[in-house]
Each structure stands twice: as structure tokens, then as C-alpha cells.
Design a protein around this motif. Structure first.
Motif, PDB file in Angstrom:
ATOM      1  N   SER A  32      35.964  41.342  51.286  1.00 23.69           N
ATOM      2  CA  SER A  32      35.172  42.013  50.266  1.00 23.69           C
ATOM      3  C   SER A  32      35.222  43.527  50.454  1.00 23.69           C
ATOM      4  CB  SER A  32      33.729  41.516  50.325  1.00 23.69           C
ATOM      5  OG  SER A  32      32.924  42.195  49.419  1.00 23.69           O
ATOM      6  N   TRP A  33      35.131  43.966  51.697  1.00 24.21           N
ATOM      7  CA  TRP A  33      35.186  45.409  51.980  1.00 24.21           C
ATOM      8  C   TRP A  33      36.566  45.967  51.623  1.00 24.21           C
ATOM      9  CZ3 TRP A  33      38.189  48.490  55.067  1.00 24.21           C
ATOM     10  CH2 TRP A  33      37.761  49.810  55.190  1.00 24.21           C
ATOM     11  N   ILE A  34      37.626  45.237  51.979  1.00 26.14           N
ATOM     12  CA  ILE A  34      38.987  45.688  51.660  1.00 26.14           C
ATOM     13  C   ILE A  34      39.169  45.761  50.151  1.00 26.14           C
ATOM     14  CG2 ILE A  34      41.420  45.000  51.726  1.00 26.14           C
ATOM     15  CD1 ILE A  34      40.847  43.911  54.565  1.00 26.14           C
ATOM     16  N   VAL A  57      29.981  43.631  49.979  1.00 26.87           N
ATOM     17  CA  VAL A  57      30.498  44.903  49.460  1.00 26.87           C
ATOM     18  C   VAL A  57      31.243  44.629  48.161  1.00 26.87           C
ATOM     19  CG1 VAL A  57      31.960  46.871  49.963  1.00 26.87           C
ATOM     20  CG2 VAL A  57      30.704  45.768  51.803  1.00 26.87           C
ATOM     21  N   GLU A  58      30.914  45.391  47.141  1.00 26.11           N
ATOM     22  CA  GLU A  58      31.549  45.181  45.844  1.00 26.11           C
ATOM     23  C   GLU A  58      31.532  46.481  45.060  1.00 26.11           C
ATOM     24  OE1 GLU A  58      31.160  41.610  42.882  1.00 26.11           O
ATOM     25  OE2 GLU A  58      29.492  42.991  42.573  1.00 26.11           O
ATOM     26  N   LYS A  59      32.620  46.750  44.372  1.00 25.22           N
ATOM     27  CA  LYS A  59      32.714  47.872  43.450  1.00 25.22           C
ATOM     28  C   LYS A  59      33.340  47.317  42.187  1.00 25.22           C
ATOM     29  CE  LYS A  59      33.917  51.770  45.210  1.00 25.22           C
ATOM     30  NZ  LYS A  59      34.729  52.835  45.809  1.00 25.22           N
ATOM     31  N   GLY A  70      37.277  44.216  39.180  1.00 22.71           N
ATOM     32  CA  GLY A  70      36.952  44.503  40.561  1.00 22.71           C
ATOM     33  C   GLY A  70      35.791  43.712  41.134  1.00 22.71           C
ATOM     34  N   ALA A  71      35.156  42.885  40.342  1.00 19.14           N
ATOM     35  CA  ALA A  71      33.991  42.132  40.826  1.00 19.14           C
ATOM     36  C   ALA A  71      34.432  40.948  41.681  1.00 19.14           C
ATOM     37  CB  ALA A  71      33.163  41.637  39.647  1.00 19.14           C
ATOM     38  N   ASN A  72      33.592  40.588  42.628  1.00 16.06           N
ATOM     39  CA  ASN A  72      33.840  39.379  43.409  1.00 16.06           C
ATOM     40  C   ASN A  72      33.604  38.170  42.516  1.00 16.06           C
ATOM     41  OD1 ASN A  72      34.306  40.880  45.730  1.00 16.06           O
ATOM     42  ND2 ASN A  72      32.189  40.732  46.410  1.00 16.06           N
TER      43      ASN A  72
END
Length: 105
Positions: A32-34, A57-59, A70-72
Motif C-alpha cells: 500500500s505504501w509503495i 496508506v492510500e493516495k 490510485g485507490a486500494n
């Protein structure tokens, strides 16, 4: 004597499950961070509605047509929170069994 061996086997399996679920949790957190910090780093340059989250972590960016970039995914978030909950449940069970074994004479 058999019950002690059985308890030890159950305890070993629970500790193994704690390690497995913890590993899945931290792997997904790293992915998620990557995703947010490497692959979606430039979203702020071309997105008006930028959203960030810190756990996991999400952007992400929501476009005018309602699509998200870009969402998980739902499956990703389900695995992330599910592995965390399962790890905590197994850890609690392992600690209860450990405590019960120590109280026995």
C-alpha cells in the motif's frame, strides 16, 4: 500427558497463525505504501480532488465521471483489515492458552 502435548501443538499452530497473519498484514501495508508513494506520487499534479489516507496508506483521485484512480481495492482493504483482525484474535487465544498452561500445577 497427552493433553499437554495437544495443548503445545495447538499453541504452536496459534503462534504460527499469528506470524502468518502478521506477515500478510505487514506485506500489504508495504504494498500500500509503495502504491501511494511510488506509483501514485504524481496524482497531485493532475487531480483536483486528491484524497489521502494514512491507514492503510492510500493516495487516490476521484474524477468528474465518478471513477477513482490510485485507490486500494475492496479486496485489498478486506485482506488488510482481515489479516489484522485474525492476527489479533490468534494472538489473544495464544496468550490465553499460555496463561492457562502457566497456572496449571
Amino acid at each position: 500427558m497427552k493433553s499437554t502435548g495437544l495443548d503445545d501443538a495447538q499453541l504452536n499452530r496459534l503462534w504460527g497463525a499469528v506470524c502468518l497473519f502478521g506477515g500478510i498484514f505487514f506485506l500489504l501495508w508495504a504494498l500500500s505504501w509503495i502504491n501511494a508513494s511510488v506509483f501514485n506520487e504524481d496524482l497531485q499534479n493532475h487531480c483536483e480532488d486528491l484524497r489521502t489516507a494514512s491507514f492503510p496508506v492510500e493516495k487516490s483521485c476521484t474524477h468528474e465521471d465518478g471513477s477513482a484512480e490510485g485507490a486500494n481495492g475492496v479486496l485489498f482493504d478486506g485482506l488488510f483489515f482481515g489479516s489484522m483482525a485474525a492476527g489479533v484474535a490468534c494472538l489473544g487465544a495464544a496468550l490465553v492458552i499460555e496463561g492457562a498452561q502457566r497456572k496449571r500445577p
